[in-house]
Design an enzyme around this catalytic site. Structure first.
Site, PDB file in Angstrom:
ATOM      1  N   LYS A 177      89.035 -46.196  52.073  1.00 52.56           N
ATOM      2  CA  LYS A 177      89.148 -46.472  50.223  1.00 52.56           C
ATOM      3  C   LYS A 177      89.593 -47.630  50.020  1.00 52.56           C
ATOM      4  CE  LYS A 177      88.241 -43.920  46.655  1.00 52.56           C
ATOM      5  NZ  LYS A 177      87.499 -42.660  46.583  1.00 52.56           N
ATOM      6  N   ASP A 207      84.000 -46.317  42.566  1.00 50.52           N
ATOM      7  CA  ASP A 207      84.922 -45.377  42.184  1.00 50.52           C
ATOM      8  C   ASP A 207      85.380 -45.384  40.903  1.00 50.52           C
ATOM      9  OD1 ASP A 207      86.506 -42.853  43.710  1.00 50.52           O
ATOM     10  OD2 ASP A 207      87.972 -43.924  42.270  1.00 50.52           O
ATOM     11  N   THR A 219      77.531 -37.246  42.180  1.00 47.32           N
ATOM     12  CA  THR A 219      78.629 -36.563  42.232  1.00 47.32           C
ATOM     13  C   THR A 219      78.685 -35.335  40.957  1.00 47.32           C
ATOM     14  OG1 THR A 219      79.775 -38.683  42.608  1.00 47.32           O
ATOM     15  CG2 THR A 219      81.383 -36.783  42.343  1.00 47.32           C
TER      16      THR A 219
END
Ligand code: GLU
Length: 443
Positions: free
Chosen positions: A125, A165, A208
């Site tokens: 990440k 993100d 998602t």
């Protein structure tokens, strides 16, 4: 003290001032404890210590110039957490709250989430404390180009493949990709979430949110229920929330509320997702503007979305947005399903309330894995130099989410904790990563 709890204590002690990271590790190690303690081979190989220590952490300076000519400096991060089952994979978050603790919690979660997808991807990440809110397109581009000027040397299609993100969508991925190409003189699938005209995958934008609803739909089906006529509350109004609402509505649910960090909107007729898309995707506006389009809807400033009565709650905003009090309100109002579209939106105390009250609670590492799963499909398409149809990617996404549900629910059953998907998801995810680590020796 058990091996698992000793490791947890050490992690907390060795990583001070990282509350979000502590929280994610605490949730996972607590869920894993009985399983890990029954398998001494994990302790012999130091698996938990290794699982909790990133393989590599990169922190760098990101200098850029704003529209007034002022030099600005942000912090950039990439945490390459675990590559046991494939190249590091995970998004980049641009938000003022970003710090090492948040990136490490997200990276740790990502390792386990990516394992659950069944795709060959490790976990990582990254991101920055840069705030994209209110910035011009030129400022966003300047920031992304500077960020990539350092990041490019650490990533690669077989090494580390970042994506989006919070605060990083198609626009930012485009600028990052353009700069990567310029620096390396090569067109590789080194980022996912790309635009369709240069290697992106269909369904990645929706993945998602759709994936979350597919998984919850499968869980409902196996419990003799469905989304049909259910009242649903979805927090957030970003990419995950928008497509969760769209899919839940397609399956017959009535979604009555959405939110952003300023407040929430309640629409008793059911949210008109076209309005939300126009506000958020076209105008980059705030959810409060919904009432300009529809006067009968009610906007409330501040928190409070979880006081709205619903059957199904889908927190799709951000970490720790749903606490113990919120959980109690949801339970009191008859909510019987909670699926995490965001990463760690429920606090540990909130999850306890759900489990005690037999709410079907699915943690983010399982419920929101659809995004990264389609990212892995984007990587496959890029390697094959092909692009699959909407229907094909959608079918694969649905299959992946159904498999994740079956996997976490059968593991929960095997360990005698039927419908405890926190335990199911953590053990199922851990098993695959730990097995790969054991086979690869002490690395
Ligand atoms: N940021 C997303 C997540 O939390 C997607 C990551 C990706 O596609 O690599 O899983």
């Amino acid at each position: 003290m058990s091996y698992t709890m000793k490791v947890l204590e050490k992690v907390i002690q060795k990583n001070p001032n990282e509350p979000e990271f502590h929280q994610a590790v605490t949730e996972t190690l607590t869920a894993l404890q009985p399983y890990v303690d029954a398998h001494p081979e994990y302790e012999r190989a130091g698996i938990l210590e290794r699982l909790c220590e990133p393989e590599r952490v990169i922190i760098f300076r990101v200098p850029w110039v704003d529209d007034s000519g002022k030099v600005r400096i942000n912090k950039g991060y990439r945490v390459q957490f675990n590559s046991a089952i494939g190249p590091y994979k995970g998004g980049l978050r641009f938000h003022p709250s970003v710090c090492l603790s948040i990136i490490k919690f997200l990276g740790f979660e990502q390792v386990l989430k990516n394992s659950l997808t069944g795709q060959p991807i490790g976990g990582g990440k990254g991101g920055s404390d840069f705030d994209p809110k209110g910035k011009s397109d030129r400022e966003i581009m300047a920031f992304c180009q500077s960020f990539m000027t350092e990041l490019f040397r650490h990533i690669g299609e077989d090494t580390d493949v970042p994506a989006g993100d919070i605060g990083v969508g198609e626009r930012e991925i485009g600028f990052l990709y353009g700069q990567y190409k310029r620096l390396t003189n090569s067109c590789k699938g080194v980022l996912t979430g790309k635009g369709l005209s240069y290697g992106g995958s269909l369904i990645r934008t929706q993945a998602t949110g759709y994936g979350l609803v597919y998984l919850i739909d499968e869980m409902l089906r196996q419990h003799g229920e469905s989304f049909e006529n259910k009242t649903v509350v979805v927090s957030g109004s970003g990419n995950v929330a928008i497509y969760a609402v769209e899919k839940a509505q397609q399956l017959g649910a009535k979604v009555v509320a959405m939110s952003d960090s300023d407040g929430f909107v309640y629409d008793a007729d059911g949210i008109d997702i076209k309005i939300v898309k126009e506000i958020k995707e076209e105008k980059r506006g705030r959810i409060s503007e919904y009432t300009d389009y529809k006067q009968s809807a009610v906007y409330t400033r501040g928190k409070g979305i979880w006081s709205i009565k619903c059957d199904i709650a889908l927190p799709c905003a951000t970490q720790n947005e749903l606490d113990e009090n919120d959980a109690e309100k949801l339970v009191k109002n008859g909510c019987f399903v909670v699926g995490e579209g965001a990463n760690m939106p429920a606090t540990i105390e909130a999850t306890k309330v759900f489990l005690q009250n037999r709410v079907l609670f699915v943690p983010g590492k399982a419920a929101n894995a659809g995004g990264v799963a389609v990212s892995a499909l984007e990587m496959s398409q890029n390697s094959m130099r092909t692009s699959w149809t909407f229907e094909k990617v959608d079918r694969k996404l649905r299959e992946i989410m159904t498999n994740i549900y079956n996997n976490i629910s059968s593991v929960a059953k095997e360990v005698g904790q039927e419908d405890n998907f926190i335990v199911g998801a953590n053990i199922a995810a851990f098993k695959k990563v730990a097995d790969a680590m054991l086979k690869q020796g002490i690395v």
